[in-house]
Design a protein around this motif. Structure first.
Motif, PDB file in Angstrom:
ATOM      1  N   LEU A 127       0.857  -1.260   0.357  1.00  0.00           N
ATOM      2  CA  LEU A 127       0.254  -0.007  -0.172  1.00  0.00           C
ATOM      3  C   LEU A 127       0.578   1.708   0.301  1.00  0.00           C
ATOM      4  CD1 LEU A 127      -2.356  -0.675   2.431  1.00  0.00           C
ATOM      5  CD2 LEU A 127      -2.828  -1.105  -0.062  1.00  0.00           C
ATOM      6  N   ARG A 128       1.821   1.405  -0.277  1.00  0.00           N
ATOM      7  CA  ARG A 128       2.626   2.260  -0.420  1.00  0.00           C
ATOM      8  C   ARG A 128       3.602   2.471  -1.349  1.00  0.00           C
ATOM      9  NH1 ARG A 128       4.310   6.084   3.921  1.00  0.00           N
ATOM     10  NH2 ARG A 128       5.905   6.962   2.846  1.00  0.00           N
ATOM     11  N   GLY A 129       4.457   1.208  -1.825  1.00  0.00           N
ATOM     12  CA  GLY A 129       4.530   1.796  -3.064  1.00  0.00           C
ATOM     13  C   GLY A 129       4.700  -0.032  -3.506  1.00  0.00           C
ATOM     14  N   ALA A 130       4.883   0.241  -5.302  1.00  0.00           N
ATOM     15  CA  ALA A 130       5.059  -1.117  -5.830  1.00  0.00           C
ATOM     16  C   ALA A 130       6.257  -1.949  -6.420  1.00  0.00           C
ATOM     17  CB  ALA A 130       4.239  -0.689  -7.885  1.00  0.00           C
ATOM     18  N   PRO A 131       6.279  -2.971  -6.661  1.00  0.00           N
ATOM     19  CA  PRO A 131       7.601  -3.758  -7.131  1.00  0.00           C
ATOM     20  C   PRO A 131       8.012  -2.942  -8.287  1.00  0.00           C
ATOM     21  CG  PRO A 131       5.664  -4.783  -7.602  1.00  0.00           C
ATOM     22  CD  PRO A 131       5.197  -3.251  -7.204  1.00  0.00           C
ATOM     23  N   PRO A 132       9.440  -3.361  -8.879  1.00  0.00           N
ATOM     24  CA  PRO A 132      10.097  -3.738  -7.992  1.00  0.00           C
ATOM     25  C   PRO A 132      10.670  -3.550  -6.810  1.00  0.00           C
ATOM     26  CG  PRO A 132      11.584  -3.436  -9.673  1.00  0.00           C
ATOM     27  CD  PRO A 132       9.953  -3.163 -10.124  1.00  0.00           C
ATOM     28  N   TYR A 133      11.054  -4.388  -5.319  1.00  0.00           N
ATOM     29  CA  TYR A 133      11.782  -4.038  -4.277  1.00  0.00           C
ATOM     30  C   TYR A 133      12.694  -3.678  -4.623  1.00  0.00           C
ATOM     31  CZ  TYR A 133       6.538  -3.845  -2.806  1.00  0.00           C
ATOM     32  OH  TYR A 133       4.800  -3.062  -2.836  1.00  0.00           O
ATOM     33  N   ARG A 134      13.665  -3.466  -3.215  1.00  0.00           N
ATOM     34  CA  ARG A 134      14.897  -3.036  -3.321  1.00  0.00           C
ATOM     35  C   ARG A 134      14.935  -3.382  -1.131  1.00  0.00           C
ATOM     36  NH1 ARG A 134      16.385  -0.723  -7.950  1.00  0.00           N
ATOM     37  NH2 ARG A 134      16.776   1.343  -6.577  1.00  0.00           N
ATOM     38  N   TRP A 135      15.770  -4.076  -0.800  1.00  0.00           N
ATOM     39  CA  TRP A 135      15.391  -4.056   0.070  1.00  0.00           C
ATOM     40  C   TRP A 135      17.141  -3.774   0.852  1.00  0.00           C
ATOM     41  CZ3 TRP A 135      13.424  -8.550   4.724  1.00  0.00           C
ATOM     42  CH2 TRP A 135      13.381  -8.147   6.245  1.00  0.00           C
ATOM     43  N   TYR A 136      17.248  -2.833   1.671  1.00  0.00           N
ATOM     44  CA  TYR A 136      18.713  -2.616   2.032  1.00  0.00           C
ATOM     45  C   TYR A 136      19.126  -3.332   3.428  1.00  0.00           C
ATOM     46  CZ  TYR A 136      19.488  -1.176  -2.757  1.00  0.00           C
ATOM     47  OH  TYR A 136      19.085  -0.263  -3.845  1.00  0.00           O
ATOM     48  N   ARG A 137      19.820  -3.402   4.519  1.00  0.00           N
ATOM     49  CA  ARG A 137      20.675  -3.736   5.822  1.00  0.00           C
ATOM     50  C   ARG A 137      21.962  -2.940   5.498  1.00  0.00           C
ATOM     51  NH1 ARG A 137      17.649  -4.724   9.588  1.00  0.00           N
ATOM     52  NH2 ARG A 137      19.371  -5.860  10.658  1.00  0.00           N
ATOM     53  N   ILE A 138      21.293  -1.440   6.057  1.00  0.00           N
ATOM     54  CA  ILE A 138      22.748  -1.104   5.818  1.00  0.00           C
ATOM     55  C   ILE A 138      22.475   0.067   7.364  1.00  0.00           C
ATOM     56  CG2 ILE A 138      23.006  -0.698   3.112  1.00  0.00           C
ATOM     57  CD1 ILE A 138      21.838   1.783   2.808  1.00  0.00           C
ATOM     58  N   GLU A 139      24.055   0.694   7.059  1.00  0.00           N
ATOM     59  CA  GLU A 139      23.790   1.609   8.431  1.00  0.00           C
ATOM     60  C   GLU A 139      23.116   3.068   7.988  1.00  0.00           C
ATOM     61  OE1 GLU A 139      24.248   2.914  11.644  1.00  0.00           O
ATOM     62  OE2 GLU A 139      25.617   1.103  11.228  1.00  0.00           O
ATOM     63  N   LEU A 140      22.467   3.393   9.000  1.00  0.00           N
ATOM     64  CA  LEU A 140      21.605   4.836   8.627  1.00  0.00           C
ATOM     65  C   LEU A 140      21.867   5.549   9.894  1.00  0.00           C
ATOM     66  CD1 LEU A 140      18.344   3.147   6.295  1.00  0.00           C
ATOM     67  CD2 LEU A 140      20.524   4.678   5.769  1.00  0.00           C
ATOM     68  N   ASP A 141      21.842   4.761  11.027  1.00  0.00           N
ATOM     69  CA  ASP A 141      22.021   5.817  12.346  1.00  0.00           C
ATOM     70  C   ASP A 141      22.642   6.502  13.257  1.00  0.00           C
ATOM     71  OD1 ASP A 141      22.466   3.564  13.748  1.00  0.00           O
ATOM     72  OD2 ASP A 141      20.750   3.474  14.793  1.00  0.00           O
ATOM     73  N   GLY A 142      24.338   5.780  12.355  1.00  0.00           N
ATOM     74  CA  GLY A 142      24.945   6.607  12.854  1.00  0.00           C
ATOM     75  C   GLY A 142      25.766   6.031  14.349  1.00  0.00           C
ATOM     76  N   ASN A 143      25.285   4.977  14.683  1.00  0.00           N
ATOM     77  CA  ASN A 143      25.891   4.397  15.781  1.00  0.00           C
ATOM     78  C   ASN A 143      25.642   2.611  15.256  1.00  0.00           C
ATOM     79  OD1 ASN A 143      26.104   2.345  18.008  1.00  0.00           O
ATOM     80  ND2 ASN A 143      23.940   2.889  18.666  1.00  0.00           N
ATOM     81  N   LYS A 144      26.829   2.418  14.292  1.00  0.00           N
ATOM     82  CA  LYS A 144      26.944   0.579  14.060  1.00  0.00           C
ATOM     83  C   LYS A 144      26.540  -0.259  15.627  1.00  0.00           C
ATOM     84  CE  LYS A 144      30.589   1.917  11.085  1.00  0.00           C
ATOM     85  NZ  LYS A 144      32.101   1.764  10.476  1.00  0.00           N
ATOM     86  N   GLU A 145      26.873  -0.005  16.538  1.00  0.00           N
ATOM     87  CA  GLU A 145      26.493  -0.940  17.709  1.00  0.00           C
ATOM     88  C   GLU A 145      25.156  -1.488  18.043  1.00  0.00           C
ATOM     89  OE1 GLU A 145      27.949   0.457  21.677  1.00  0.00           O
ATOM     90  OE2 GLU A 145      29.815   1.249  21.161  1.00  0.00           O
ATOM     91  N   ILE A 152      13.899   0.711   2.186  1.00  0.00           N
ATOM     92  CA  ILE A 152      13.119  -0.450   1.151  1.00  0.00           C
ATOM     93  C   ILE A 152      13.176   1.014   0.170  1.00  0.00           C
ATOM     94  CG2 ILE A 152      11.028   0.754   2.243  1.00  0.00           C
ATOM     95  CD1 ILE A 152      11.651  -3.170   1.287  1.00  0.00           C
ATOM     96  N   TYR A 153      13.193  -0.204  -1.144  1.00  0.00           N
ATOM     97  CA  TYR A 153      12.782   1.223  -2.140  1.00  0.00           C
ATOM     98  C   TYR A 153      11.684   0.543  -2.654  1.00  0.00           C
ATOM     99  CZ  TYR A 153      13.564   2.701  -7.589  1.00  0.00           C
ATOM    100  OH  TYR A 153      12.753   2.851  -8.493  1.00  0.00           O
ATOM    101  N   TYR A 154      10.282   1.407  -3.139  1.00  0.00           N
ATOM    102  CA  TYR A 154       9.410   0.646  -4.033  1.00  0.00           C
ATOM    103  C   TYR A 154       9.500   2.077  -5.090  1.00  0.00           C
ATOM    104  CZ  TYR A 154       7.815   3.675  -0.175  1.00  0.00           C
ATOM    105  OH  TYR A 154       8.057   4.997   0.768  1.00  0.00           O
ATOM    106  N   ASN A 155       8.348   1.886  -6.254  1.00  0.00           N
ATOM    107  CA  ASN A 155       8.057   2.510  -6.899  1.00  0.00           C
ATOM    108  C   ASN A 155       6.674   3.126  -7.147  1.00  0.00           C
ATOM    109  OD1 ASN A 155       9.669   2.290  -9.679  1.00  0.00           O
ATOM    110  ND2 ASN A 155      10.259  -0.225  -8.598  1.00  0.00           N
TER     111      ASN A 155
END
Length: 242
Positions: A127-145, A152-155
């Motif tokens: 309900l947010r967006g259409a495929p194809p989806y790309r799901w990333y697990r990456i550092e975003l908040d600056g706290n590696k601990e 998520i990428y959507y169209n």
């Protein structure tokens, strides 16, 4: 017994339903392809290299502003590095999926109950967006601990009011939208160039996260968040000056 004229007329009318069906099928095939990026790559590294080569061929590549105050000097350095294939690293998604029902996307199902939440509550993915989806697990908040975060990428989809082509950082535990990037989807038709190519990807530049947004014959952008409130954009135009 029907004469030859009647037989030809009958045959012609019988062919109409088939032609209509083929037209409808063709429309949906074209629409689905058009709503996504206009080219598909099996790796983001190949996509980034393709964009780099496209920019290297551009006759009209130039900064969006002649005013140095509006166009940071390091943006020019970044373009030089990109064209020279230096300091840029494409980020590969952990999952690529053509459907929200892909078993690998099961974790995103937990936000379905938040469908009718406020603007910062993440709705069900389909309900947010259409495929194809790309799901990333990456550092975003600056706290590696605390480990990597989810993006998520959507169209954009004509079936989802207000949808955009986006990279969205989601706190999946609480189904909250933390941040993200709007990028240009092919359905926005910004470029006047026939069969224009629309592509985007996530990259690291000297260790910092940026999003690349390329519209063939129109513009090229590099964007990153400086903090939760401020975004920086390096912006070039690609069309012929007036």
């Amino acid at each position: 017994m029907k004469n030859n004229g009647e037989q030809k007329t009958t045959k012609r009318y019988r062919s109409y339903p088939l032609k209509c069906l083929m037209a409808v099928v063709l429309f949906f095939i074209c629409f689905n392809a058009y709503a996504q990026e206009t080219m598909q790559f099996d790796s983001e590294a190949k996509k980034l290299e393709f964009i780099r080569k496209m920019l290297a061929k551009e006759k009209y590549l130039r900064p969006s502003s002649e005013n140095e105050r509006l166009f940071a000097p390091h943006c020019k350095v970044m373009m030089k590095d990109l064209l020279a294939n230096r300091n840029f690293k494409a980020i590969e998604p952990d999952v690529r999926a053509d459907s929200v029902d892909d078993p690998r996307m099961a974790k995103w199902k937990q936000c379905e109950e938040y469908e009718f939440g406020g603007p910062l509550v993440f709705r069900s993915l389909d309900l947010r967006g259409a495929p194809p989806y790309r799901w990333y697990r990456i550092e975003l908040d600056g706290n590696k601990e605390n480990g990597p975060e989810d993006m998520i990428y959507y169209n954009m989809s004509s079936n989802i009011p207000g949808s955009r082509t986006e990279y969205t950082w989601v706190d999946l535990k609480n189904c909250k939208i933390k941040n993200g990037f709007n990028v240009t989807g092919a359905s926005e038709t910004r470029s006047d160039k026939p069969n224009a190519i629309y592509l985007n990807t996530l990259v690291y530049y000297k260790g910092n996260l940026w999003v690349v947004d390329f519209v063939d014959g129109f513009d090229f952008k590099l964007m990153r968040w400086l903090d939760r409130e401020r975004m920086e954009t390096c912006f070039w135009v690609l069309f012929k000056p007036e």
